[in-house]
Write an enzyme that holds these catalytic residues in place. Structure first.
Site, short mmCIF file in Angstrom:
data_model
loop_
_atom_site.label_atom_id
_atom_site.label_comp_id
_atom_site.label_asym_id
_atom_site.label_seq_id
_atom_site.Cartn_x
_atom_site.Cartn_y
_atom_site.Cartn_z
CG ASP A 239 -1.99 0.95 1.29
OD1 ASP A 239 -2.45 1.36 0.20
OD2 ASP A 239 -2.45 1.31 2.39
CG HIS A 240 -0.46 4.80 0.19
ND1 HIS A 240 -0.93 5.77 -0.66
CD2 HIS A 240 -1.55 4.39 0.89
CE1 HIS A 240 -2.22 5.95 -0.49
NE2 HIS A 240 -2.64 5.11 0.45
CG HIS B 189 -5.54 8.07 3.28
ND1 HIS B 189 -4.92 8.72 2.25
CD2 HIS B 189 -5.65 6.77 2.89
CE1 HIS B 189 -4.66 7.87 1.29
NE2 HIS B 189 -5.09 6.68 1.64
CG HIS C 246 -6.07 4.63 -1.88
ND1 HIS C 246 -5.01 4.19 -1.15
CD2 HIS C 246 -5.93 4.09 -3.11
CE1 HIS C 246 -4.24 3.44 -1.91
NE2 HIS C 246 -4.77 3.35 -3.12
CG ASN D 13 -7.19 0.79 -0.63
OD1 ASN D 13 -7.49 -0.14 -1.37
ND2 ASN D 13 -6.03 1.41 -0.71
CB ILE D 14 -11.60 -0.76 4.57
CG1 ILE D 14 -12.66 -0.40 3.51
CG2 ILE D 14 -12.16 -0.55 5.99
CD1 ILE D 14 -13.87 -1.31 3.49
CG ASP D 15 -5.60 0.93 8.02
OD1 ASP D 15 -5.87 0.11 8.93
OD2 ASP D 15 -4.52 1.53 7.97
CB SER D 16 -9.76 4.64 9.40
OG SER D 16 -8.65 5.36 8.92
P1 13P Z 1 -9.08 4.72 5.40
O1 13P Z 1 -8.21 5.58 6.25
O2 13P Z 1 -10.31 5.43 4.96
O3 13P Z 1 -9.39 3.40 6.02
O4 13P Z 1 -8.26 4.40 4.05
C1 13P Z 1 -7.31 3.37 4.01
C2 13P Z 1 -6.48 3.41 2.76
O5 13P Z 1 -6.77 4.08 1.80
C3 13P Z 1 -5.28 2.59 2.75
O6 13P Z 1 -4.52 2.79 1.59
O1 G3H Z 2 -3.47 4.80 3.68
C1 G3H Z 2 -2.79 4.46 4.64
C2 G3H Z 2 -3.15 3.29 5.46
O2 G3H Z 2 -4.23 3.57 6.30
C3 G3H Z 2 -1.95 2.78 6.19
O3 G3H Z 2 -1.59 3.63 7.21
O4 G3H Z 2 0.83 4.10 6.91
O5 G3H Z 2 -0.28 4.32 9.17
O6 G3H Z 2 0.14 2.05 8.16
P1 G3H Z 2 -0.12 3.53 7.91
ZN ZN Z 3 -4.63 4.79 0.83
#
Ligand code: 13P
Ligand code: G3H
Ligand code: ZN
Length: 311
Positions: free
Chosen positions: A82-83, A180, A213, A256-259
């Site tokens: 990712d990124h 994000h 994202h 993409n889902i992280d938060s």
């Molecule tokens: P969120 O912060 O909305 O979950 O996005 C995650 C993301 O884009 C990871 O690349």
């Molecule tokens: O887009 C970013 C993701 O939420 C990953 O976050 O770089 O803090 O691991 P991070």
């Molecule tokens: Zn992202």
């Protein structure tokens, strides 16, 4: 089954009007929570690792955790960077067994983005690895963004054909209003993604997989739970799930889902710690935290992405 690329997943998702969930992983409980949900729902998965996650957990541990998940679930799983912010990082992940990488040069000028992305694509394709690139900058949450500045951060549909042709990338992340983190929109405003931009991009690139994202929805019950148990997250607002569902039915193949996972885990741990101040065995609070991730992911796979039953 070995790790797979996104090629087949995206073809089916594009034609089937659904999207694959790309969930960020940082440790064993997160990998387990996500993959247990996907196994029960027979859903394909993208597990993604950021530069920070790789620094935190170590490349080898993450690879082995994901391999273990494949062995346990038998699901098609893609392991994605990712990124990625440099050719060297992408190369290291490609050489180290990832099946997909993102090279994110979206903050660079158009020509530089093309040149850097192309370099990664050439290296990756040679090794059977696919590449996600990004065009446009995700919207920020600054209060004083004026309309023209805001507009300039959305992906410009007139640029996408040239970008994809020149780079050879396999999927494209675009900016249509997501961002994000947990503070995506101003409280009191009505979040609205730019479906007109998505539509125009899709028309310019028929059949080509688009990525979103910043697609956490920041469920208000989880925010309330964090705050009930000593947290302070005023004004945390995400992307409405019905808009993500709509995007998934269009050209968007990866969301993409992280938060939201972080929120589910943190709410659970805060609640557990508050209610059991005498406990100190990490398994006691990580077990419900893992279950909370599983429940959240099951909901996303079924009600937002529509990829349940598609493995
Ligand atoms: P969120 O912060 O909305 O979950 O996005 C995650 C993301 O884009 C990871 O690349
Ligand atoms: O887009 C970013 C993701 O939420 C990953 O976050 O770089 O803090 O691991 P991070
Ligand atoms: Zn992202």
């Amino acid at each position: 089954m070995p790790l797979v690329t996104t090629e087949e997943m995206f073809k089916k998702a594009y034609n089937g009007g659904y999207a694959i969930g790309a969930f960020n992983v940082n440790n064993m409980e997160i990998v387990q929570g996500i993959t247990e949900a996907a196994k029960e729902l027979n859903a394909p998965l993208i597990l993604q690792v950021s530069k920070g996650a790789r620094a935190y957990a170590n490349h080898t541990y993450l690879i082995k955790l994901v391999e273990a998940a494949i062995e346990e679930t038998g699901l098609p799983i893609c392991l994605h960077l990712d990124h990625g912010d440099s050719f060297e990082l992408c190369k290291s992940c490609i050489d180290g067994g990832f099946t997909s990488v993102m090279i994110d040069m979206s903050s660079k000028p158009f020509e530089e983005n093309i040149a850097e992305t192309k370099k990664v694509v050439e290296y990756a394709h040679d090794k059977g690895v696919v590449v996600e690139a990004e065009l446009g900058t995700l919207a920020g949450i600054e209060d004083d963004v004026n309309v023209s500045e805001e507009d300039s951060s959305y992906t410009r549909p007139e640029e996408v054909e040239e970008f994809v042709d020149k780079t050879g990338c396999d999927s494209l992340a675009i900016a249509i209003g997501t961002s994000h983190g947990a503070y995506k929109f101003k409280p009191g405003t009505k979040p609205q993604l730019r479906f007109d931009v998505l539509e125009e991009v899709a028309n310019k690139l028929p059949g080509f997989p688009i990525v979103l994202h910043g697609s956490s929805s920041v469920p208000q019950d989880l925010v309330a739970k964090v705050n009930k148990y000593g947290g302070n997250m005023p004004g945390a607002i995400g992307v409405p799930e019905d808009q993500l569902r709509k995007a998934a039915s269009m050209a968007v193949c990866k969301i993409n889902i992280d938060s939201d996972l972080r929120l589910a885990m943190t709410a659970s741990i805060r609640e557990y710690m508050t209610e059991h101040p005498d406990h100190f065995d990490p398994r006691q609070y990580l077990k419900p935290a893992r279950a909370a991730i599983k429940e959240l992911v099951a909901h996303k796979l079924t009600d937002v992405l529509g990829c349940d039953g598609k493995a």
